[in-house]
Enzyme design. Sequence first.
Site, short mmCIF file in Angstrom:
data_model
loop_
_atom_site.label_atom_id
_atom_site.label_comp_id
_atom_site.label_asym_id
_atom_site.label_seq_id
_atom_site.Cartn_x
_atom_site.Cartn_y
_atom_site.Cartn_z
N CYS A 189 112.84 -27.14 0.73
CA CYS A 189 114.06 -26.29 0.73
C CYS A 189 113.84 -24.31 0.56
CB CYS A 189 115.75 -26.61 0.32
SG CYS A 189 115.29 -28.32 0.23
N HIS A 244 121.84 -19.85 -2.89
CA HIS A 244 120.96 -21.43 -2.52
C HIS A 244 122.46 -22.41 -1.71
CE1 HIS A 244 118.09 -24.20 -1.15
NE2 HIS A 244 118.64 -25.07 -2.54
N GLU A 296 122.65 -23.75 -10.70
CA GLU A 296 122.34 -22.45 -9.93
C GLU A 296 122.85 -21.30 -11.07
OE1 GLU A 296 122.86 -22.33 -5.52
OE2 GLU A 296 121.40 -19.66 -5.36
N LYS A 328 125.36 -21.13 3.19
CA LYS A 328 125.61 -22.72 3.94
C LYS A 328 126.84 -23.14 3.93
CE LYS A 328 120.91 -24.00 1.98
NZ LYS A 328 120.60 -22.29 0.71
N HIS A 332 122.98 -26.81 6.37
CA HIS A 332 121.48 -26.34 5.15
C HIS A 332 120.54 -26.66 6.24
CE1 HIS A 332 118.22 -26.21 2.55
NE2 HIS A 332 118.83 -27.27 1.44
N PHE A 376 113.49 -29.08 -3.29
CA PHE A 376 113.26 -30.51 -3.44
C PHE A 376 111.49 -30.67 -3.38
CE2 PHE A 376 115.41 -34.26 -1.39
CZ PHE A 376 116.95 -33.38 -1.43
#
Lengths: 408, 428
Positions: B178, B318, B329, B350, B355, B414
Site C-alpha cells: 500500500c 494513510h 497513525e 480513502k 483504498h 502490508f
Amino acid sequence: MTSPAPAKPARRDVLITGIGIVSSLGEGLDQHWTALNAAGPNVDNSAFAPYPVHPMVELDLSTQIPKRGDQRQMEPWQRLGTYAAGLALASAGIKDQPEILERTDMIVSAGGGERDVEADSAILTDLLKTNETGLLLNERLSSDLRPTLFLAQLPNLLAGNISIVHKVTGSSRTFMGEEAAGIDAVRTAHARVASRQSDICLVGGSYNAERLDMMLLFELGNYLWREDWAPVWDRIAKGGGLVTGSMGVFLILESADHAEKRGGTPIARLDDVLADRCKRQPGDAAAIAKGQFEALRDRIGDGPLAVLSGATGVEPLASEEKAFLDGLAEQGTDLAVRAVGSRIGHGLEAQFPALVALAALTVSHGSLFPPLDSTGMERESSGSITQALITTWGHWRGEGMALVSRAT
Amino acid sequence: MAANNGTLDKKGRPVVVVTGMGIVTSLGQGRADNWAALTAGRSGIHQITRFPTDGLRTTIGGTVDFVEAEPFCAPALSENLADIAMAEAIEQSAIGSRGDFPGPLFLAAAPVEMEWPQREELARAVGAPDPSDYHTLLEAAHKGRPDLHERFVFAGVAETLADRYGTKGSPISLSTACASGATAIQLGIEAIRRGDADAALTVGTDGSIHAEALIRFSLLSALSTQNDPAEGAAKPFSKNRDGFVMAEGAAALVLESLEHARARGAKILGVLEGAGERADSFHRTRSNPDGKAIIGCLEAALNDAGIAPEDIDYINAHGTGTPENDKMECLSVEAVFGDHAKAVPISSNKSMIGHTLTAAGAVEAAFSLMTILEGRIPPTINHEIPDPTIPLDVVPNAARDASVSRVLSNSFGFGGQNVSLVIAAEPS
C-alpha cells in the site's frame, strides 16, 4: 539567465562486501566454486518432465530462519530468499549488528505467485463443470484458500520477511519484472551507494523453479526447454529453450569508506551496472549491448576478461548474444565466456544478482572455472582474471550489463 | 542559494518539482472531476457489479467501471488506468513530445498472475479433462499463447506504457504494497537528485478488484463488511471503523528538477521536498505497537526535507479505516508532532475513494498537491461517531478552506513498508 548545471558529485567506489547464495550447486561461495570447477550440473530431468529443472540442494532452514512460525508464513521462494539474505548478512559480518541493520537499505527483485496447486486444480476441475462459475469461485475460494497464502505469494513480502527475520529496516523496496527487475535492483542499489544516498544496501532475489505453476507463464510463450538437459549454447542447434533453476542470492553493496570504518572486507568491486530495453527486433538487444560495452570500455583493462553470460538459451536471442560476444573477441577483446545458466539454470529475478555473485567469486579467486558447454563457444582460460563482465538479456525483455573488478 | 537561483535545496541537492498530474478514481476521470467530488464529500464506493458477490462477506468496492478492460483482467485495467493518468499528467506538463518523454518510468503496479477466466479458457482449449490440473494448463500453454505470456509477466504493463510514452531506459515496476505509489515518487526524486535524470514519470495504478483479490483481503479480515450503504463503509478515524474498502484508480506525476522545469518555462505545481522511509520488523500485517517504524518514517521525511513538524500545515493520512492502522497513525502523529498534533488538520481521502492499494500513494500525493493549489482541504467523510482515542482534527464530513503550503502524505503497507512524502507549494 540560468546558472550552469551543478556538476554531478563524484561517484564513490561500491564494494561487494557480502554474498549469500544458495542454488542447485550448494550453499555459499566455496561450494559454488567447487561445483563450478567440477564436471556437470545438478539437474532433475524427470520430476517435472518434459521440463528439466535445477533443484535446490537440501537446506537446514533453521540456521537462517530460526522460528518455525516464520518458515510457515512463507512459500518456498520467500524461504530461499530470506535464507540467502541471512547468509549475505553473515558473510558481510553484520548479521548481529542492530545499529547497522537498522540503517541498511534493501532492494529485492521479486516474482511471486506461487499458488496452492492442489486447491487450484480442484477448483478448476469443478469450474469446468458448472455454468455458475462466479458463484462457484466465491464459494470455493472463500473456503479453500489459506488466508496466509496471500502473504506468502506477495512479491513485497520477501522483503517483509527479511525485515522480520533479519531486522534489516533502513528501507525496503521491491522491484518486479522478471530479469529486468534483478538488473534494476542491483543498478539502483549501486547508484544509491555511489552517489552517497546510501552507505550499505542488501540487494538480491530468489526463485523457486520446482513448481508446475511457475512454469506455466513461460510455456505460454514457448520459452521452456522440453528435452533432457543440455548446456545453454548447445540448445541453439535444437531450437533453444530455457531451463529454470532454484536459487536465492543476496549481495551486500557498500561504500568503501563505510566498509573500512566497520572493518568489512571486500570480495570484489562493482564498477557499474547498466540497463536498457528494446522491443527485440532482430539486432536490437545486441545494439544495446554494444552501447553498454562501449560505456564500460574505459574501465576494462588489458588482461583477459571473464564474461559471465546470463544467456537463457532461448532462440533467436541466444544466437544474437553469441554473435555479439564472438564479435567482441574478433575486435580484440581477450575474453572467455561462461553461460552460467548451464550450471545453476535460469532464475528470472534472481539471475542477474547470481551472476554478479559468481563474477565476484571469480575475480576474488583470480581465475576462471572451465568451460560449461560442448560447442566450443566457451574457451579455456589459463590467465589471471581480475575483471568479469556480466550480461543478462531477459527471456522476453530487459538488457543488462555490469562490470566487476578485483578489489584492490 | 543565490548562487544556484534556488535550484538546489538546503542540502545542496537538485530541487524536485511536479509539473504535471493525472488522476482517475472511482470518483471520475481527470483532476477536475475528482477534485469536485472529493471536496463535495462524495463517495465513489458502491456495490460491485463486475462479478457476482453472492456469498461474500464484502460486496462493495471502489471499482472504476467507466474504463474499459474487456475481457477483464487486473493488468489490463491497471494498464488502462495508468494510461489515462499518464496522458493527463503529460498534457498538463507539456513536457517532451508525443511518445517521447525525456526520462525514466517508475510504475507502482499490483502483482499480476493468471486469473481464473484464463485458466478456464486454457483448460477448455484442450478439452477440459476431468480432472484438470497444471499439467492440463501446461499442455494448453504449449500450443502457444504469447498474448497471455505478455499479459501476465510482471514487466508487461510497464513495457507497454514505456513504449507508448517513449520513456527512457529500463522501466521500473515496483511494489511496496500500500506504499507503492509513494515509493515510485521516492525513486523518481532520488534519480533526479542523483543527476541520473532531469525528469521522471512516476505512476501508481491498481485495477485489481476481482473475486479472488477481494476474497484474499477478506480472509485477512482487512475489509469493511458494512455493505449497506456502500458509501458509508469507509470510516477512517471513526470509533465504528471496521476495515478498508478495496478500490481502483491511478495517478501519474511528472517530476522534474526545478532547473529543468524553469529552463523550459514550465508551470510548477509544487515541490517534492522530502521522502522518508522505514521498514517494520514486527509482523507481516501489523506494525510494532510502539510505532517505531512509522514514527521513524515520518521523522525521516521531515529530516529529508529539512523542516520541523510545525512547518506542516496538513497531513494527508494513510487513514485506511482499519482499527489498527488509524490507531497507529494517530499514535505516530502525536509522537512526532507533540503539542502541534492537535493543531494540524489530518484527513483521509480513502473515506471517499476507498483504498486504491498500489495506487494510493500516488493518488494521494496528487490530491495533496491539489489541496495546496486550491487552498481547500478534502474532508474525512462518514465521521459520525468520533473515536475518543483519536483526538485529532480529522476535518470531519465537510471540506475546509485553508491556506496550505506544506503537506505530509503518509503511506503504510502490508509487509511493513512505510513511506512519507513532504510536498510543498512552489517557493515564492
